[in-house]
Design a protein around this motif. Structure first.
Motif, PDB file in Angstrom:
ATOM      1  N   ARG A 125     -10.431 -27.513  28.953  1.00  0.00           N
ATOM      2  CA  ARG A 125      -9.134 -27.555  28.256  1.00  0.00           C
ATOM      3  C   ARG A 125      -8.346 -26.268  28.517  1.00  0.00           C
ATOM      4  O   ARG A 125      -7.153 -26.288  28.762  1.00  0.00           O
ATOM      5  CB  ARG A 125      -9.339 -27.732  26.742  1.00  0.00           C
ATOM      6  CG  ARG A 125      -9.224 -29.187  26.312  1.00  0.00           C
ATOM      7  CD  ARG A 125      -8.983 -29.284  24.810  1.00  0.00           C
ATOM      8  NE  ARG A 125     -10.092 -28.715  24.064  1.00  0.00           N
ATOM      9  CZ  ARG A 125     -11.231 -29.367  23.822  1.00  0.00           C
ATOM     10  NH1 ARG A 125     -11.400 -30.599  24.249  1.00  0.00           N
ATOM     11  NH2 ARG A 125     -12.200 -28.795  23.157  1.00  0.00           N
ATOM     12  N   PHE A 126      -9.046 -25.141  28.484  1.00  0.00           N
ATOM     13  CA  PHE A 126      -8.380 -23.861  28.744  1.00  0.00           C
ATOM     14  C   PHE A 126      -7.792 -23.865  30.162  1.00  0.00           C
ATOM     15  O   PHE A 126      -6.663 -23.427  30.388  1.00  0.00           O
ATOM     16  CB  PHE A 126      -9.374 -22.709  28.576  1.00  0.00           C
ATOM     17  CG  PHE A 126      -8.745 -21.340  28.694  1.00  0.00           C
ATOM     18  CD1 PHE A 126      -8.154 -20.740  27.583  1.00  0.00           C
ATOM     19  CD2 PHE A 126      -8.720 -20.664  29.906  1.00  0.00           C
ATOM     20  CE1 PHE A 126      -7.564 -19.483  27.692  1.00  0.00           C
ATOM     21  CE2 PHE A 126      -8.125 -19.408  30.022  1.00  0.00           C
ATOM     22  CZ  PHE A 126      -7.547 -18.825  28.905  1.00  0.00           C
TER      23      PHE A 126
ATOM     24  N   ASP B 175      -6.935 -26.528  31.911  1.00  0.00           N
ATOM     25  CA  ASP B 175      -5.805 -27.465  31.949  1.00  0.00           C
ATOM     26  C   ASP B 175      -4.527 -26.810  31.440  1.00  0.00           C
ATOM     27  O   ASP B 175      -3.444 -27.016  31.969  1.00  0.00           O
ATOM     28  CB  ASP B 175      -6.098 -28.699  31.073  1.00  0.00           C
ATOM     29  CG  ASP B 175      -7.113 -29.626  31.726  1.00  0.00           C
ATOM     30  OD1 ASP B 175      -7.324 -29.493  32.948  1.00  0.00           O
ATOM     31  OD2 ASP B 175      -7.682 -30.466  31.011  1.00  0.00           O
ATOM     32  N   GLU B 176      -4.686 -26.004  30.377  1.00  0.00           N
ATOM     33  CA  GLU B 176      -3.498 -25.427  29.750  1.00  0.00           C
ATOM     34  C   GLU B 176      -2.966 -24.212  30.486  1.00  0.00           C
ATOM     35  O   GLU B 176      -1.768 -23.934  30.471  1.00  0.00           O
ATOM     36  CB  GLU B 176      -3.820 -25.048  28.295  1.00  0.00           C
ATOM     37  CG  GLU B 176      -3.836 -26.271  27.392  1.00  0.00           C
ATOM     38  CD  GLU B 176      -4.584 -26.023  26.084  1.00  0.00           C
ATOM     39  OE1 GLU B 176      -4.861 -24.852  25.760  1.00  0.00           O
ATOM     40  OE2 GLU B 176      -4.905 -27.020  25.411  1.00  0.00           O
ATOM     41  N   THR B 177      -3.858 -23.460  31.120  1.00  0.00           N
ATOM     42  CA  THR B 177      -3.421 -22.164  31.671  1.00  0.00           C
ATOM     43  C   THR B 177      -3.598 -22.066  33.189  1.00  0.00           C
ATOM     44  O   THR B 177      -3.056 -21.154  33.808  1.00  0.00           O
ATOM     45  CB  THR B 177      -4.240 -21.017  31.056  1.00  0.00           C
ATOM     46  OG1 THR B 177      -5.615 -21.191  31.461  1.00  0.00           O
ATOM     47  CG2 THR B 177      -4.156 -21.000  29.540  1.00  0.00           C
TER      48      THR B 177
END
Ligand SMILES: [Zn+2]
Ligand SMILES: [Zn+2]
Length: 332
Positions: free
Chosen positions: A185-186, A188-190
């Motif tokens: 998730r990290f 994907d976001e950054t």
């Protein structure tokens, strides 16, 4: 006022007791530990008793003797025989308890603490762990491999002989899956690996860094789960321990020896657990999984609050843990 810090990697909230916290000296092991001899006749892992651990998987020779042996664990909780078979009847789900459990007898010396091993010897131990890590994954029933060391009764072992363990389990536990999903998730976001980012952040900050060697960073996490909790991260992004290079093994051996020496000499040889967290062989090229080592000295005990909430209470401010360990005088 205490602070509640979020450990981004394990996603655990940690209450850091600031004013009412303890001093580092409060954690020095007070009980006088009996001096262990180099050889114990009744120990199944000491030289001369090899027949008590007959299922030898591999060894590093030392003349007629050995430096390191790998054996099957006679008391494995998992069976090496049988198929990996899942069963499912409504709310009752499960599978056969198959898996691999090996013991790495790290030294012929009964009293050989990690901090006292030579860098060369530790390098051989790490190389052995890597070889077995890859081999155990070759078993098609194995979904996940964990490697750990329990040292001392507070860490859950009564065995004094230096051992590390490697277990190939037929499932991927939720704790591992949740962590990797968090990393994903990290990413994907950054667009960044959370651990690579953490390394940069810790190096810029500097307040919790213990040791910065060529290929590894050893530091106290910002939201350390307990006093003197330590992480060692490889600086090169890599999803799997299988991918470690020879020059990195030697650098890790040096880093690990110095880090463990800080604990050994600073806190009077505390009991500890050591866990190596890694993706599987296919994770080597993952953009978001990054393997690492975690060292948890057992100087504090979990309470009902921690068991009941999944939160942790750290009674020593992480920056104070780091400052104390950095200043430990290590005898040459
Ligand atoms: Zn022994
Ligand atoms: Zn990374």
């Amino acid at each position: 006022m205490p602070e509640i810090r979020l450990n981004m990697i394990s996603r655990v909230w940690v209450i850091v007791a600031k004013e009412k916290g303890k001093k580092p000296e409060d954690f020095i092991v007070k009980k006088i530990k009996k001096r262990l001899p180099e050889l114990v006749e009744t120990c199944p892992f000491c030289p001369g008793n090899e027949s008590k651990t007959p299922d030898e998987v591999s060894r590093i020779h030392d003349g007629d003797g050995w430096k390191i042996r790998v054996v099957r664990n006679k008391f494995s909780k998992l069976s090496e025989e049988g198929e990996r078979k899942r069963w499912d009847s409504g709310l009752k789900k499960g599978l056969n308890g198959v898996g691999i459990h090996e013991l790495i007898i790290e030294s012929p010396l009964h009293n050989h603490a990690t901090a006292l091993m030579s860098e060369e010897h530790l390098g051989n131990v790490l190389q052995t762990l890597r070889n077995r890590f890859i081999e155990v994954y070759r078993d098609p029933r194995v979904e996940h491999v964990i490697m750990f060391k329990n040292n001392g009764s507070a860490a859950g072992t009564s065995i004094e002989h230096p051992l590390s363990q490697i277990v190939g389990i037929p499932i991927t536990p939720f704790q591992i899956r949740n962590r990797f999903e968090g990393f994903m998730r990290f990413f994907d976001e950054t667009g960044d690996c959370l651990l690579c980012k953490t390394i940069q952040d810790e190096m810029n900050d500097g307040a919790r860094v213990l040791l910065n060697t060529e290929h590894f960073l050893s530091f106290i996490p910002f939201a350390a789960l307990s006093a003197f909790h330590i992480w060692i991260f490889p600086k090169r992004h890599s999803g799997s321990f299988a991918d470690i290079r020879p020059e990195e093994i030697w650098d890790l051996a040096a880093n690990l020896k110095s880090t463990m020496s800080m604990l050994y000499h600073g806190l009077n040889n505390p009991d500890f657990n050591f866990v190596l967290r890694s993706g599987n062989l296919r994770s080597t090229s993952s953009e978001f999984i990054h393997w690492y080592l975690s060292i948890l000295p057992r100087v504090d005990t979990a309470t009902g609050f921690e068991i009941g909430t999944g939160m942790h209470i750290n009674t020593l401010v992480p920056e104070v843990s780091a400052e104390f360990l950095k200043n430990v005088k290590i005898p040459k």
